[in-house]
Design a protein around this motif. Structure first.
Motif, PDB file in Angstrom:
ATOM      1  N   ASP A  65       0.947  -1.116  -0.050  1.00 23.62           N
ATOM      2  CA  ASP A  65      -0.368   0.155  -0.176  1.00 23.62           C
ATOM      3  C   ASP A  65       1.229   1.296   0.146  1.00 23.62           C
ATOM      4  OD1 ASP A  65      -2.054   1.455   0.345  1.00 23.62           O
ATOM      5  OD2 ASP A  65      -2.304   1.619   2.243  1.00 23.62           O
ATOM      6  N   GLY A  66       0.691   2.259  -1.295  1.00 20.45           N
ATOM      7  CA  GLY A  66       1.750   3.494  -1.358  1.00 20.45           C
ATOM      8  C   GLY A  66       3.278   3.281  -1.659  1.00 20.45           C
ATOM      9  N   ALA A  67       3.489   2.154  -1.634  1.00 20.44           N
ATOM     10  CA  ALA A  67       4.795   2.032  -1.843  1.00 20.44           C
ATOM     11  C   ALA A  67       4.819   0.730  -3.111  1.00 20.44           C
ATOM     12  CB  ALA A  67       5.489   0.982  -1.266  1.00 20.44           C
ATOM     13  N   GLY A  68       4.228   0.344  -4.076  1.00 22.90           N
ATOM     14  CA  GLY A  68       4.286  -0.269  -5.426  1.00 22.90           C
ATOM     15  C   GLY A  68       4.110  -1.876  -5.721  1.00 22.90           C
ATOM     16  N   THR A  69       4.912  -2.126  -6.266  1.00 24.39           N
ATOM     17  CA  THR A  69       4.631  -3.709  -5.718  1.00 24.39           C
ATOM     18  C   THR A  69       6.604  -4.255  -6.103  1.00 24.39           C
ATOM     19  OG1 THR A  69       3.016  -3.700  -7.047  1.00 24.39           O
ATOM     20  CG2 THR A  69       3.914  -5.811  -7.033  1.00 24.39           C
ATOM     21  N   GLU A  70       6.189  -4.886  -4.992  1.00 27.07           N
ATOM     22  CA  GLU A  70       7.952  -5.890  -5.250  1.00 27.07           C
ATOM     23  C   GLU A  70       7.512  -7.401  -4.958  1.00 27.07           C
ATOM     24  OE1 GLU A  70      10.311  -4.518  -5.046  1.00 27.07           O
ATOM     25  OE2 GLU A  70      10.431  -2.871  -3.230  1.00 27.07           O
TER      26      GLU A  70
END
Length: 195
Positions: A65-70
């Motif tokens: 949430d709020g930090a993209g995809t890893e």
């Protein structure tokens, strides 16, 4: 291996209290590390992660949430000693095309040669290096017709294309042993009491 998509949120509080609170909210505390980046502390959706971890070395796409995809793979899973529920997970950050070293389960197929011989498993998993997006779930080896004294080494395992051994090829994985002869019973045990 296909990716499993899971949602996560950044974690800003730490300690046992916040971990318990996350688990009560059906989330599992986790840490993402790798590639020289600072560790990221997250809470991951609990049920989805539990189901995903049933597959060894599963590739997970974490939508934070709020930090993209890893893109991550599980490296260490802590479980409650009695309930066996997941308490915490360490994830390793990976990139497509990158090679990683993982433990892969060794499975057997076929039947040993007749004669009562037994299969002794020395290693249940073997370390292999594979592309992060193509990690094999397991390695299968045939034991059909093997007789006592036969040994299967790591170098004898047939790995999927793109995977290489990450251990010494001469390490023994399985061996076939002859049945142990039963020790004769002590004389006093076999003789009946005379009237």
């Amino acid at each position: 291996m296909s990716e499993v998509k899971l949602s996560a949120e950044r974690r800003t509080t730490f300690g046992k209290g916040s971990a318990r609170q996350a688990r009560r909210a059906s989330q599992i505390p986790a840490v993402i590390y790798g590639h020289g980046q600072d560790p990221q502390h997250v809470n991951v959706e609990g049920h989805g992660l539990f189901m995903a971890l049933k597959t060894p070395n599963v590739l997970i796409s974490l939508d934070i949430d709020g930090a993209g995809t890893e893109l991550v793979i599980p490296k260490a899973i802590q479980r409650h000693p009695l309930k066996r529920t997941i308490s915490h997970v360490d994830f390793l950050l990976v990139k497509k095309g990158e090679k990683v070293t993982v433990e892969v389960a060794v499975h057997t197929e076929g039947e040993l040669a007749p004669g009562g011989n037994m299969l002794e498993t020395l290693l249940t998993t073997v370390a292999v290096e594979a592309e992060a997006t193509h990690i094999p779930e397991s390695v299968t080896v045939s034991i059909a017709g093997l007789e006592a004294g036969a040994t299967i080494h790591a170098k004898d395992l047939v790995l999927p294309a793109g995977s290489t051994l990450a251990v010494d090829g001469d390490v023994a994985v399985l061996q076939v042993v002859a049945p142990q002869a039963e020790e004769p019973a002590a004389e006093g045990e076999t003789e009946g009491t005379e009237a």
